[in-house]
Design an enzyme around this catalytic site. Structure first.
Site, mmCIF file in Angstrom:
data_model
loop_
_atom_site.group_PDB
_atom_site.id
_atom_site.type_symbol
_atom_site.label_atom_id
_atom_site.label_comp_id
_atom_site.label_asym_id
_atom_site.label_seq_id
_atom_site.Cartn_x
_atom_site.Cartn_y
_atom_site.Cartn_z
ATOM 1 C CB SER A 155 42.237 50.692 31.912
ATOM 2 O OG SER A 155 42.110 49.667 32.875
ATOM 3 C CG HIS A 204 44.778 40.159 43.174
ATOM 4 N ND1 HIS A 204 45.338 39.368 42.200
ATOM 5 C CD2 HIS A 204 43.829 39.412 43.785
ATOM 6 C CE1 HIS A 204 44.758 38.177 42.225
ATOM 7 N NE2 HIS A 204 43.825 38.186 43.164
HETATM 8 C C1 GRF Z 1 43.127 44.534 36.072
HETATM 9 O O1 GRF Z 1 41.877 43.975 36.365
HETATM 10 C C2 GRF Z 1 44.085 44.193 37.182
HETATM 11 O O2 GRF Z 1 43.499 44.092 38.470
HETATM 12 C C3 GRF Z 1 44.567 42.858 36.759
HETATM 13 O O3 GRF Z 1 44.729 42.943 35.363
HETATM 14 C C4 GRF Z 1 43.780 43.889 34.859
HETATM 15 C C5 GRF Z 1 44.589 44.883 34.054
HETATM 16 O O4 GRF Z 1 43.831 45.793 33.433
HETATM 17 N N1 GRF Z 1 45.805 42.464 37.400
HETATM 18 P P1 GRF Z 1 44.513 47.079 32.732
HETATM 19 O O5 GRF Z 1 45.631 46.574 31.844
HETATM 20 O O6 GRF Z 1 45.022 47.988 33.803
HETATM 21 O O7 GRF Z 1 43.392 47.679 31.942
#
Ligand code: GRF
Length: 196
Positions: free
Chosen positions: A13, A109
């Site tokens: 996402s 993060h």
């Molecule tokens: C996000 O919350 C990011 O901060 C963490 O992993 C999650 C990934 O979500 N490192 P997506 O794959 O971008 O939906």
């Protein structure tokens, strides 16, 4: 025009919001979406947006991190990006891979760094009784979830929050923060973005 590669491991996402933001007068364009997981939902989303994709599965390397990272770099050498964005990429990269990319690699993060480096950030914030939480975009250095801050977004922790409800609120801010940081960073401006 800056060329941007995005590393993902899952749904992607954040990758989608980054790619969708890189249009018009934006100083960058996506040139590669790479995953270490061939089943990552984000690969299909990237392909549907017309972005070249690649898979470098870490498992066949059986812990040979330099070998895995050499395969990552080989894909990057083909795509020739100027900037590398980690977006939900769940492999820890060694100094050997990170050093050549210093000052050109970003990560998002889901905590207000330096609080809660590592995993399970939402549960840890709840356990600590924090009243606010959030997410951070930072330059990647060999130290995990360290490096100069490029942006932060804060959210309230609400009564009755669970790790999932808090994660959902933070993810909404991630989708605003990362594109805002990338637009500024690609224009050569490292002034931190602060949301809301
Ligand atoms: C996000 O919350 C990011 O901060 C963490 O992993 C999650 C990934 O979500 N490192 P997506 O794959 O971008 O939906």
């Amino acid at each position: 025009m800056k060329r941007v590669a995005i590393f993902i491991s899952g749904g992607g996402s954040n990758m989608v919001t980054l790619a969708e933001s890189m249009t018009g007068d934006h100083p960058a364009r996506p040139v590669l979406v790479l995953s270490n997981n061939e089943d990552a939902g984000g690969l299909k989303k990237a392909a549907a947006m017309g972005i070249p994709t690649a898979v470098v599965d870490h498992r066949p390397f059986k812990g040979d991190r330099p070998g895995f990272e050499a395969a990552l770099q080989a894909e990057l050498d083909k795509a020739q990006p100027d900037i590398l964005c980690l977006a939900g990429f769940m492999r820890v990269l060694t100094a050997g891979f990170v050093e050549p990319w210093k000052g050109r690699m970003l990560n998002i993060h889901p905590s207000l760094l330096p609080k809660y480096r590592g995993l399970h950030t939402h549960a840890r914030a709840l356990e600590a009784g924090d009243t606010e939480h959030g997410c951070t975009v930072h330059e990647v250095t060999p130290e995990l979830d360290d490096g100069p801050l490029l942006g932060q977004a804060r959210v309230p922790v609400l009564t009755g929050d669970t790790p999932d409800s808090l994660a959902a609120r933070v993810l909404e801010m991630e989708h605003r923060l990362y594109p805002a940081v990338l637009r500024r960073f690609a224009a050569g401006d490292k002034t931190p973005v602060v949301l809301p």
